[in-house]
Write a protein that holds these residues in place. Structure first.
Motif, PDB file in Angstrom:
ATOM      1  N   UNK A  42       0.925  -1.072   0.013  1.00 32.57           N
ATOM      2  CA  UNK A  42      -0.115  -0.015  -0.138  1.00 32.57           C
ATOM      3  C   UNK A  42       1.013   1.190   0.161  1.00 32.57           C
ATOM      4  N   UNK A  43       0.681   2.240  -0.711  1.00 28.01           N
ATOM      5  CA  UNK A  43       1.451   3.490  -0.820  1.00 28.01           C
ATOM      6  C   UNK A  43       0.361   4.637  -0.726  1.00 28.01           C
ATOM      7  N   UNK A  44       0.652   5.495   0.561  1.00 29.09           N
ATOM      8  CA  UNK A  44      -0.085   6.664   0.514  1.00 29.09           C
ATOM      9  C   UNK A  44       0.652   7.856   0.420  1.00 29.09           C
ATOM     10  N   UNK A  45       0.145   8.767  -0.492  1.00 30.38           N
ATOM     11  CA  UNK A  45       1.088   9.893  -1.048  1.00 30.38           C
ATOM     12  C   UNK A  45       0.653  11.221  -0.077  1.00 30.38           C
ATOM     13  N   UNK A  46       1.695  11.944   0.720  1.00 33.66           N
ATOM     14  CA  UNK A  46       1.428  12.959   1.497  1.00 33.66           C
ATOM     15  C   UNK A  46       1.487  14.368   0.553  1.00 33.66           C
ATOM     16  N   UNK A  47       2.466  14.181  -0.368  1.00 29.33           N
ATOM     17  CA  UNK A  47       2.636  15.434  -0.904  1.00 29.33           C
ATOM     18  C   UNK A  47       3.591  15.192  -2.160  1.00 29.33           C
ATOM     19  N   UNK A  48       3.997  16.169  -3.202  1.00 34.34           N
ATOM     20  CA  UNK A  48       4.742  16.111  -4.211  1.00 34.34           C
ATOM     21  C   UNK A  48       3.971  15.495  -5.346  1.00 34.34           C
ATOM     22  N   UNK A  49       4.769  15.171  -6.473  1.00 36.43           N
ATOM     23  CA  UNK A  49       4.327  14.523  -7.788  1.00 36.43           C
ATOM     24  C   UNK A  49       5.130  13.455  -8.189  1.00 36.43           C
ATOM     25  N   UNK A  50       4.662  12.841  -9.334  1.00 37.76           N
ATOM     26  CA  UNK A  50       5.250  11.851  -9.843  1.00 37.76           C
ATOM     27  C   UNK A  50       4.549  11.230 -10.793  1.00 37.76           C
TER      28      UNK A  50
END
Length: 289
Positions: A42-50
């Protein structure tokens, strides 16, 4: 030069097959190439881009995104160089939940099987959903930091609660359709049909003809949008299909090799071990025990 997907082994924490990489800011130079592992992720993104390549193509990575990646799924993160993603990644073996108290382990893993069948791996969370997911991940990190005799058990309970939460969120939007694969429309059609063509062998000229493009253009576009050559992608899919046959049937090795499109039984053994680090028979024994 061809670059086959890399088999990775996740290092467990606290003596259980469960690991959390917490609030990590990604660097394009340090990211793994195309890879796969037996554990769910599981991957949860807090901030940033990609962007992230998962099985069928590329998805944007932005704040509040959750990625549900079943085991044995080829994937690779591609953080933005100027505004890289900061995310938490949870890895766990499905066997971790086999003895989960009070709930069926199969129920907790249904979410991953749905994602695999739909080939939809991304969920964009609402503000309230983000708060809930982030808080549960933070609780798991806190338990690992405590590192006392009950920490592993407490972390596991919070993982179960996180999976229950995600299952309930997914149930509120059961008709979430597959997102189109970025890139030309023929690429989406090609990726969707590759599994059906594996047994009889893949022909670049034939696939290019069906896509109405030249073989050279097909190869360039396929590599650009998936990060792999057609040959490497097909090998990864064959090994993934073989793993599923090994676990879900009592078929002979020869039958499995034929069903997955390997050239011969020795070719099956050689490529399976190259990508997984073990033989098909050893994999079946280990995962079935």
């Amino acid at each position: 030069m061809n670059r086959s997907p890399v088999r990775t082994t996740i290092q467990a924490e606290s003596g259980i097959p469960f690991r959390l990489v917490y609030a990590d800011t990604k660097s394009p130079q340090n990211e793994l190439p195309d890879h796969l592992h037996d554990w769910h992720e599981l991957i949860y993104v807090y901030r940033g881009q990609g962007t992230i390549f998962i099985d069928m193509g590329l998805e944007d990575m932005t704040e509040g995104d959750l990625f549900i990646i079943p085991g044995n799924t080829v994937h690779r993160a591609l953080p933005d160089e100027k505004n890289p993603v900061t995310s938490s990644a949870l890895f766990f073996s499905p066997v971790l939940l086999a003895s989960a108290a009070g709930v069926s382990s199969s129920a907790l893993l249904t979410l991953f099987e749905r994602c695999r069948k739909r080939r939809v791996y991304k969920r964009q969370l609402s503000s309230a959903e983000r708060s809930t997911v982030a808080a549960l991940i933070e609780d798991i990190q806190h338990e690992f930091e405590l590192n006392n005799h009950l920490s592993a058990h407490a972390a596991l309970l919070r993982l179960q609660l996180l999976l229950i939460t995600l299952e309930r969120l997914d149930a509120t939007d059961p008709e979430n359709p597959p997102r189109p694969v970025p890139g030309p429309s023929w690429l989406s059609a090609t990726l969707s049909s590759i599994d059906d063509k594996l047994r009889n062998g893949l022909s670049l000229p034939e696939l290019a003809q069906q896509a109405a493009v030249s073989p050279a253009h097909f190869s360039r576009a396929f590599k650009r949008y998936t990060g792999m050559t057609l040959t490497d992608y097909a090998l990864a899919r064959r090994v993934i299909m073989a793993k599923e046959h090994l676990l879900k049937s009592d078929a002979t090795m020869a039958s499995i090799a034929d069903a997955c499109g390997f050239e011969s039984l020795p070719h099956f053994y050689r490529q399976f071990k190259k990508l997984t680090g073990t033989t098909p028979a050893a994999y079946r024994r280990t995962m079935s025990s």
